[in-house]
Design an enzyme around this catalytic site. Structure first.
Site, PDB file in Angstrom:
ATOM      1  N   THR A  42       0.728  -1.251   0.029  1.00 13.48           N
ATOM      2  CA  THR A  42      -0.392  -0.242  -0.209  1.00 13.48           C
ATOM      3  C   THR A  42       0.997   1.920   0.255  1.00 13.48           C
ATOM      4  O   THR A  42       1.732   1.652   0.742  1.00 13.48           O
ATOM      5  CB  THR A  42      -0.859  -0.070   1.166  1.00 13.48           C
ATOM      6  OG1 THR A  42       0.435   0.083   2.491  1.00 13.48           O
ATOM      7  CG2 THR A  42      -2.124  -0.947   1.329  1.00 13.48           C
ATOM      8  N   ASN A  44       1.090   4.727   0.916  1.00 17.59           N
ATOM      9  CA  ASN A  44       0.862   5.975   2.110  1.00 17.59           C
ATOM     10  C   ASN A  44       1.425   7.103   1.554  1.00 17.59           C
ATOM     11  O   ASN A  44       2.240   7.745   0.916  1.00 17.59           O
ATOM     12  CB  ASN A  44       1.421   5.299   2.945  1.00 17.59           C
ATOM     13  CG  ASN A  44       1.702   3.810   4.231  1.00 17.59           C
ATOM     14  OD1 ASN A  44       1.533   2.791   3.311  1.00 17.59           O
ATOM     15  ND2 ASN A  44       1.471   3.746   4.704  1.00 17.59           N
ATOM     16  N   GLU A 117      -3.997   4.630   2.928  1.00 16.48           N
ATOM     17  CA  GLU A 117      -2.865   3.845   2.426  1.00 16.48           C
ATOM     18  C   GLU A 117      -3.652   3.198   0.728  1.00 16.48           C
ATOM     19  O   GLU A 117      -4.618   2.605   0.999  1.00 16.48           O
ATOM     20  CB  GLU A 117      -2.809   2.296   3.251  1.00 16.48           C
ATOM     21  CG  GLU A 117      -1.277   3.520   4.134  1.00 16.48           C
ATOM     22  CD  GLU A 117      -1.578   1.518   5.294  1.00 16.48           C
ATOM     23  OE1 GLU A 117      -1.380   0.356   4.462  1.00 16.48           O
ATOM     24  OE2 GLU A 117      -1.430   2.141   6.616  1.00 16.48           O
TER      25      GLU A 117
HETATM   26  P1  ADP Z   1       5.135   0.876   3.379  1.00 19.72           P
HETATM   27  O1  ADP Z   1       5.050   0.930   5.138  1.00 19.72           O
HETATM   28  O2  ADP Z   1       6.049   1.789   3.482  1.00 19.72           O
HETATM   29  O3  ADP Z   1       3.808   1.485   2.653  1.00 19.72           O
HETATM   30  P2  ADP Z   1       4.139  -1.126   2.041  1.00 19.72           P
HETATM   31  O4  ADP Z   1       4.919  -2.644   2.488  1.00 19.72           O
HETATM   32  O5  ADP Z   1       3.133  -0.816   1.852  1.00 19.72           O
HETATM   33  O6  ADP Z   1       5.262  -0.410   3.338  1.00 19.72           O
HETATM   34  O7  ADP Z   1       4.835  -0.871   0.351  1.00 19.72           O
HETATM   35  C1  ADP Z   1       4.349   0.669  -0.674  1.00 19.72           C
HETATM   36  C2  ADP Z   1       5.675   0.518  -1.036  1.00 19.72           C
HETATM   37  O8  ADP Z   1       5.464  -0.828  -2.079  1.00 19.72           O
HETATM   38  C3  ADP Z   1       4.742   1.759  -2.205  1.00 19.72           C
HETATM   39  O9  ADP Z   1       5.120   3.060  -1.555  1.00 19.72           O
HETATM   40  C4  ADP Z   1       5.407   1.471  -3.340  1.00 19.72           C
HETATM   41  O10 ADP Z   1       6.891   2.261  -3.313  1.00 19.72           O
HETATM   42  C5  ADP Z   1       5.321  -0.311  -3.565  1.00 19.72           C
HETATM   43  N1  ADP Z   1       4.472  -0.447  -4.401  1.00 19.72           N
HETATM   44  C6  ADP Z   1       4.987  -1.373  -5.263  1.00 19.72           C
HETATM   45  N2  ADP Z   1       3.917  -2.051  -5.834  1.00 19.72           N
HETATM   46  C7  ADP Z   1       3.146  -1.016  -5.081  1.00 19.72           C
HETATM   47  C8  ADP Z   1       1.521  -1.738  -5.539  1.00 19.72           C
HETATM   48  N3  ADP Z   1       0.892  -2.126  -6.268  1.00 19.72           N
HETATM   49  N4  ADP Z   1       0.733  -0.476  -4.864  1.00 19.72           N
HETATM   50  C9  ADP Z   1       1.526   0.337  -3.106  1.00 19.72           C
HETATM   51  N5  ADP Z   1       2.277   0.412  -3.479  1.00 19.72           N
HETATM   52  C10 ADP Z   1       2.953  -0.649  -4.674  1.00 19.72           C
HETATM   53 MG    MG Z   2       1.605   1.164   2.866  1.00 26.60          MG
END
Ligand code: ADP
Ligand code: MG
Length: 200
Positions: A42, A44, A117
């Site tokens: 997600t 953010n 998110e």
């Molecule tokens: P965080 O807690 O830092 O948001 P996540 O595990 O939720 O970490 O991963 C989010 C990150 O993954 C996003 O900020 C983006 O850079 C990357 N990402 C890759 N593919 C997607 C996708 N399909 N949708 C959303 N984010 C994605």
């Molecule tokens: Mg996230």
């Protein structure tokens, strides 16, 4: 057994008030738990009540709509060929994708702060932290729930993704900019004066 959920939300004639709701910002780091644990990353966005006054007034839950991302030329997907559901707006500009998003508190992790998110319904080959993202929130899918285990949570999110795809795949809900619909999504791909200056 999970109760069957409808796959289409909203009337076929199109959006109802107060939608669409707009939000924009640069993707920030969260707790890094979404993608790693669930396989559902997600992106953010910072929540600023001054920029998005509507966010304080709507209920927590899962929403769906359209997202646009302005990936830098260094991002591997910036040069990918256009596939179904993905629209190339401009070589260096914003591209549009369907999305599901959660707004509010995340019950599963007992978060206490307001969050926004976005799970973009597209497979990316690299992260896009810091990238500009715009959202057109089109409707509400469901309230947040508590789940007995992670598998049950993932199953529900997969249904959410299906709901988003099917609901957005109707003429009055799809964007002119994707070549499939009648809705005006120009805000999602518009270049601001600041960006134009940066190019010159
Ligand atoms: P965080 O807690 O830092 O948001 P996540 O595990 O939720 O970490 O991963 C989010 C990150 O993954 C996003 O900020 C983006 O850079 C990357 N990402 C890759 N593919 C997607 C996708 N399909 N949708 C959303 N984010 C994605
Ligand atoms: Mg996230």
């Amino acid at each position: 057994m999970a109760v069957p959920r409808p796959r289409i939300i909203g009337p076929s004639t199109g959006l109802e008030k107060p939608y669409p709701l707009q939000m924009e910002g640069r993707v920030i780091r969260g707790f890094g738990r979404g993608s790693r644990d669930l396989g559902i990353p997600t992106a953010n966005l910072p929540v600023d009540d001054h920029l998005t006054p509507w966010i304080a007034g709507i209920k927590s839950g899962v929403y769906f709509g359209w997202a646009s991302l302005r990936l830098p030329s260094s991002h591997p997907n910036q040069h990918a060929t256009t596939s179904s559901g993905t629209t190339m707006a401009k070589a260096m500009g914003f591209r549009i994708y369907p999305m599901v998003m959660s707004i509010g508190r995340n019950n599963f992790y007992n978060n206490t702060t307001r969050s926004a998110e976005v799970h973009v319904l597209h497979k990316f080959d690299a992260d896009f932290y810091g990238v500009e993202m715009r959202l057109l929130v089109m409707g509400f899918i469901r309230e947040m729930k508590d789940y007995p285990n992670v598998e049950a949570l993932i199953e529900d999110i997969e249904v959410d993704c299906d709901v988003a795809r099917q609901s957005l795949d109707r003429e009055a809900w799809a964007l002119r900019e994707t070549g499939k619909g009648t809705l005006d999504g120009s805000w999602l791909v518009r270049e601001t004066a600041e960006q134009n200056r940066a190019v010159v």
